[in-house]
Structure formats: C-alpha cells, structure tokens
Design an enzyme around this catalytic site. Structure first.
Site, short mmCIF file in Angstrom:
data_model
loop_
_atom_site.label_atom_id
_atom_site.label_comp_id
_atom_site.label_asym_id
_atom_site.label_seq_id
_atom_site.Cartn_x
_atom_site.Cartn_y
_atom_site.Cartn_z
N ASP A 52 0.89 -1.16 0.00
CA ASP A 52 0.00 0.00 0.00
C ASP A 52 0.93 1.21 0.00
O ASP A 52 1.54 1.52 1.03
CB ASP A 52 -0.88 -0.02 1.26
N TYR A 57 -7.56 15.48 -7.57
CA TYR A 57 -6.80 14.58 -8.44
C TYR A 57 -5.74 15.38 -9.20
O TYR A 57 -4.56 15.04 -9.20
CB TYR A 57 -7.74 13.86 -9.41
N SER A 86 -2.91 16.48 -6.97
CA SER A 86 -1.95 15.42 -6.63
C SER A 86 -1.01 15.18 -7.81
O SER A 86 0.18 14.92 -7.62
CB SER A 86 -2.69 14.13 -6.25
N LYS A 87 -1.54 15.27 -9.03
CA LYS A 87 -0.71 15.01 -10.21
C LYS A 87 0.22 16.18 -10.53
O LYS A 87 1.33 15.97 -11.01
CB LYS A 87 -1.61 14.67 -11.41
#
Ligand SMILES: *[C@@H]1O[C@H](CO)[C@@H](O)[C@H](O)[C@H]1NC(C)=O
Length: 309
Positions: free
Chosen positions: A106, A198, A201-202
């Site tokens: 994980d 999203y 984060s990218k």
C-alpha cells in the site's frame, strides 16, 4: 529597493523575448540531433535490468509490466491486491521476463514502500528503474469533498506514495545510473471541474520530480509521463464515465499507452504525453486560458444541466 523591481519589470520581458528568439534555431537544431541520438545510440536495452512497478495489478501499471517483460527485464511488481499481482506476474513470466516477484504494497504507507524497495534489492541485488504508477481518482465538486479524509487518502497514494518509494530507491538508482518514471496525468497540467484534488496530486508529482531531476543531475534519468484518457479500471468507473469530458475524448488502450511509455523511458525522454495530440491542450491553455475555461464551463452546463456560476 523597489526601484529594482520596477526596472526589472520593464527591462526583463523584452530582453527575455529577444533571447528566446535568438536561441530558438539553435535549440531546434540541438533537439533534432538529440532526437536521433536518443533513438539509436542511447536507446536503453532493459534486458536483465531490475524494474519496480507500483500499481501493477491493473490498467497502465499492468501493461507496463507486460511491456517490460517482453523486453526481458526482471520485475518486482507491487499493488494492494495480491491475487491480481499473482496473475500479472504469471503472464509477465510467459511474455519473457526471466524473474518476477510480487510484493503486496500500500504505497500510502511509508513502511510498505521501504519494504518494497528493500525486498527488491535483497532479491535482485540491484535496482535500475522505479516506475511510480500507483494512483486512484475520485471525482467530486469541491464543496462536496467531504469527508476530507477521503481526499487526503488520494493525496497519500498519488503523491506521497511516489515520494516514499522514490526516497528509498534513489541511493540504489544512483549506483546503477538508473531511471525514475513518474506517471502523472494530463490533468496535472490542466485542472478540470470536479477533479481538483486529483489534478492537484498530479501537479504535485510533476513539481516534485522536476525539482529532483535538478538535484540528481545526470546520475538518474527522470521521465515525467502525462497520460490522457486511458481505458482502465480507474476510467471505466461509473463516476468517471458520467463525466461530460469523457464523451468528447476517445480513450487509448493501456497496451498502446504502456508501449509508448517504455519506449520513451528507454529513449530517456524528460517528458512524455500519451497520446501526444493532447499536448495541444497545453498550447491552448498557455495561449488562451480564457477560451479553455469557457469550453470547460460550456461542457458542464450543457451536459449536466447544472447551473455554472
Ligand atoms: C540486450 O542485452 C542482452 C543481454 O544483455 C542481449 O542478449 C541482447 O542481444 C541485447 N539486445 C539488443 C537489441 O541489443
């Protein structure tokens, strides 16, 4: 002191524009030369090399595993679902990889990432490529992003997962003059509605690896990949399929995407957008951000029937 700012504000823009225009022909000549050398002399043969791939149980990660396997790389694949990893590992061996191990990981857990890199190096004795691919997506209007812990988890996987694995891998990669692959997203360069966290984060990934690239210099090659819409479990999810933009963009298969990525990594590309036509969005965003924003708003307004402020 502010007078310096005023002088720079006035003098710097014309100077920089002029320099850019003077340098442009040389830059293009250098790129043409580089283009040829990368595809021939410098092209990396990954046969026998050791590659770690995170998020290898499905989608792009699964197909990156197969693509490296076809090139006879030795593999350590990681994901949370061990049963899926086992199937992917078996297929990778069939495709030609001489040695494949799978490690339940994980990536949002620091200790799991340490274990992944340590077990890989213990088993193979070296590490040549680290592919930071693991990622999840979750779409939501910003105001509906509750509980916030779900979005913290997204950041923990997409951004911190890549950071942890990379930190443990860098000493080993320096020894082999290896490579790091950061699977970001076109969304990392162009935020769109409902994808704020999203995209964030990218983008964070892009900034982290651009900074690291300067720090490691020529010892470690870093390829920052920005895939567009690729068919996978992530994009097949109902919440993504319900998004208006998905109706306008033909998806690419993960096999084609993975092949292009490994090819780009072997060439030593610094950046790679796949499919490459999506780079045109960056130009549009740079040249006319207002138009891009308007298009985004019109698409939402028309297809969702929602009022957009
Ligand atoms: C790549 O390397 C392997 C062994 O190191 C060698 O057998 C193979 O012929 C090489 N492939 C190419 C295309 O150079």
């Amino acid at each position: 002191m502010d007078v310096y700012q005023r002088i720079l504000n006035i003098a710097l823009p014309p100077l920089v524009w002029l320099t850019v225009f003077v340098m442009l022909p040389w830059l293009f000549a250098f790129r043409a030369f580089h283009f040829v050398v990368k595809r021939t002399l410098w092209y990396e043969n990954v046969s026998g090399k050791v590659v770690v791939i995170t998020g290898a149980s499905s989608g792009i990660g699964e197909h990156l595993t197969y693509e490296y396997a076809r090139r006879r790389a030795r593999l350590a694949i990681a994901a949370r679902r061990e049963d899926r990893l086992q199937c992917v590992a078996a297929k990778a061996r069939q495709l030609g990889s001489p040695d494949v191990i799978f490690i339940r990981t994980d990536v949002s857990k620091f200790e799991d990432c340490r274990k992944l890199i340590q077990e890989t190096v213990d088993h193979f004795g070296r590490l040549d490529h680290l592919v930071n691919n693991a990622g999840i997506t979750k779409l939501s209007w910003f105001e509906d992003c509750t509980p916030v812990s779900e979005f913290q988890n997204l950041m923990n996987i997409n951004f911190w997962g890549a950071a942890y694995c990379t930190q443990f891998a860098v000493p080993h990669l320096r020894r082999t003059r290896g490579k790091i692959v950061a699977i970001s997203s076109v969304s990392g360069r162009m935020a769109s509605p409902k994808m704020g966290f999203y995209s964030a984060s990218k983008s964070a990934m892009i900034s982290l690896f651009e900074g690291l690239r300067v720090e490691v210099g020529s010892e470690i090659g870093i390829t920052i990949v920005t895939p567009g819409l690729i068919t996978s479990e992530m994009t097949e999810a109902e919440e993504v399929q319900a998004e208006p933009f998905v109706k306008f963009i033909p998806p690419e298969t993960p096999g084609t995407c993975a092949k292009a990525i490994v090819n780009g990594v072997c060439r030593g590309d610094r950046y790679l957008t796949e499919p490459s036509w999506m780079r045109m969005f960056y130009l549009l965003k740079f040249a006319c951000p207002e138009v891009m924003e308007l298009c985004n708003q019109l698409i939402i307004a028309n297809l969702n029937g929602k009022k957009v402020a």
